[in-house]
Design a protein around this motif. Structure first.
Motif, short mmCIF file in Angstrom:
data_model
loop_
_atom_site.label_atom_id
_atom_site.label_comp_id
_atom_site.label_asym_id
_atom_site.label_seq_id
_atom_site.Cartn_x
_atom_site.Cartn_y
_atom_site.Cartn_z
N ALA A 37 12.85 53.79 38.31
CA ALA A 37 13.23 52.56 37.62
C ALA A 37 12.25 51.42 37.89
O ALA A 37 12.14 50.48 37.09
CB ALA A 37 14.64 52.14 38.02
N ASN A 38 11.53 51.48 39.00
CA ASN A 38 10.57 50.42 39.34
C ASN A 38 9.27 50.52 38.56
O ASN A 38 8.47 49.58 38.56
CB ASN A 38 10.24 50.45 40.84
N GLU A 39 9.03 51.69 37.95
CA GLU A 39 7.77 51.88 37.25
C GLU A 39 7.68 51.00 36.00
O GLU A 39 8.69 50.60 35.42
CB GLU A 39 7.59 53.34 36.85
N VAL A 40 6.44 50.69 35.61
CA VAL A 40 6.18 49.91 34.39
C VAL A 40 5.19 50.69 33.54
O VAL A 40 4.02 50.78 33.90
CB VAL A 40 5.61 48.51 34.74
N PRO A 41 5.64 51.30 32.43
CA PRO A 41 7.03 51.35 31.94
C PRO A 41 7.91 52.23 32.83
O PRO A 41 7.41 53.05 33.59
CB PRO A 41 6.86 51.97 30.55
N ALA A 42 9.21 52.04 32.71
CA ALA A 42 10.17 52.74 33.57
C ALA A 42 10.08 54.24 33.35
O ALA A 42 9.89 54.72 32.23
CB ALA A 42 11.58 52.24 33.29
N ALA A 43 10.23 54.98 34.44
CA ALA A 43 10.27 56.44 34.40
C ALA A 43 11.71 56.89 34.60
O ALA A 43 12.64 56.11 34.46
CB ALA A 43 9.34 57.02 35.47
N ASP A 44 11.90 58.15 34.94
CA ASP A 44 13.24 58.69 35.15
C ASP A 44 13.87 58.01 36.37
O ASP A 44 13.32 58.08 37.48
CB ASP A 44 13.14 60.20 35.38
N PRO A 45 15.02 57.34 36.22
CA PRO A 45 15.63 56.65 37.38
C PRO A 45 16.05 57.60 38.49
O PRO A 45 16.26 57.16 39.62
CB PRO A 45 16.84 55.94 36.76
N ALA A 46 16.17 58.89 38.19
CA ALA A 46 16.53 59.86 39.24
C ALA A 46 15.36 60.17 40.15
O ALA A 46 15.55 60.71 41.25
CB ALA A 46 17.06 61.14 38.62
N ASP A 47 14.13 59.86 39.74
CA ASP A 47 12.96 60.12 40.56
C ASP A 47 12.92 59.15 41.73
O ASP A 47 12.95 57.92 41.53
CB ASP A 47 11.68 59.98 39.74
N GLN A 48 12.87 59.68 42.93
CA GLN A 48 12.87 58.84 44.13
C GLN A 48 11.87 59.38 45.14
O GLN A 48 11.60 60.58 45.19
CB GLN A 48 14.26 58.78 44.76
#
Length: 287
Positions: free
Chosen positions: A43-54
């Motif tokens: 979610a922090n990526e710009v543009p946002a990626a998969d929010p499940a990726d941690q």
């Protein structure tokens, strides 16, 4: 006692600790070392990626040497990781590359070291939040997970996160047969051998870019067939890496045999220069 001695040898040999459970952390004791941490999310990526990726990262800086440790979940086969310049919500240029090259799917954590220039490292020290760590994957080549750097005000020694490996191996180049491996090759292998899975953490020095790692069946002094493959990287792992961790599945009957007779099996790694084996060590029980 063996486990404590093994971990001590590992710390002295490579300065990095990596866990069988996928937790990775840089371990430094130098008084002039600066430590940073980052918590990475899609979610922090710009543009946002998969929010499940941690993912998470720890970075240590000693002079112009930058060591890093990362672990991730849900990400598929990372291809690169970097420190970028950029405030939250804004993309920015790469400032310190950690590694480049697609990793085998069985690997979920890694450690390594690289170098940078004093100006870049001074800028990070002055304002860590103006820089971020991210990881790239084939699905999200612009970035799969990202987190801003935060300075830590204490040294990091996360050996307590090594979990509970039940087997280990101290692999040396001189142990390889029929031909010796790398003269200065040294690998610490830690293994959690369960009912149907093997968690692994391995750290090496004296060679670069391993192409494969396995458990083989054979007693000391004899070569034997592969029975548990950990990874295959035909082009070699990125040269900046010094350790990896992850897990694989294996036949339950085989794993029972290994637990019952560890000395009848050995761990080794392979490189392009030493395709038959760069360093080898018999399995031993961790007590």
């Amino acid at each position: 006692m063996f486990k404590r001695a093994l971990l001590s040898t590992l710390s002295l040999a490579v300065g990095i600790t990596l866990t069988t459970g996928g937790v990775a952390a840089a371990t430094q004791t130098h008084t002039n070392t600066i430590f940073y941490a980052a918590v990475l999310t899609g979610a922090n990526e710009v543009p946002a990626a998969d929010p499940a990726d941690q993912a998470s990262a720890i970075v240590s800086v000693t002079g112009t040497t930058v060591c890093f440790a990362e672990r991730w979940s849900h990400l598929t086969t990372p291809t690169a990781s970097h420190i970028h310049a950029g405030r939250p919500g804004a993309p920015g240029p790469v400032k310190i590359p950690f590694f480049a090259g697609q990793l085998p799917a069985s690997i979920t954590a890694l450690t390594g070291c690289t170098t940078s220039d004093a100006a870049t490292l001074d800028a990070i020290a002055a304002d860590p939040a103006a820089f971020y760590v991210n990881i790239h994957t084939p699905l999200f080549p612009a970035g799969a997970a990202r987190g801003q750097l935060t300075r830590l005000h204490h040294a990091v020694d996360l050996q307590q996160f090594l979990g509970h490996p039940n087997f280990a191996a101290l692999a040396r180049g001189a142990n390889e047969v029929p031909n010796p491996g790398a003269p200065n090759g040294l690998i610490i292998g830690l293994f959690d051998i369960g009912a149907s899975t093997v968690g692994f953490a391995m750290h090496w020095q004296g060679f670069v870019s391993p192409v494969a790692a396995h458990i083989h069946k054979a007693p000391a002094g004899t070569a034997g067939p592969v029975v548990v493959p950990f990874f295959a990287a035909p082009a070699g792992l990125p040269a900046t890496l010094t350790g990896v961790a992850g897990s694989v599945t294996a036949d339950p009957a085989l794993l029972t045999q290994i637990r019952q007779n560890p000395s009848g099996y050995y761990f080794n790694m392979h490189t392009a220069a030493f395709p038959a084996g760069v360093a080898r060590g018999q399995l031993v029980i961790v007590i």
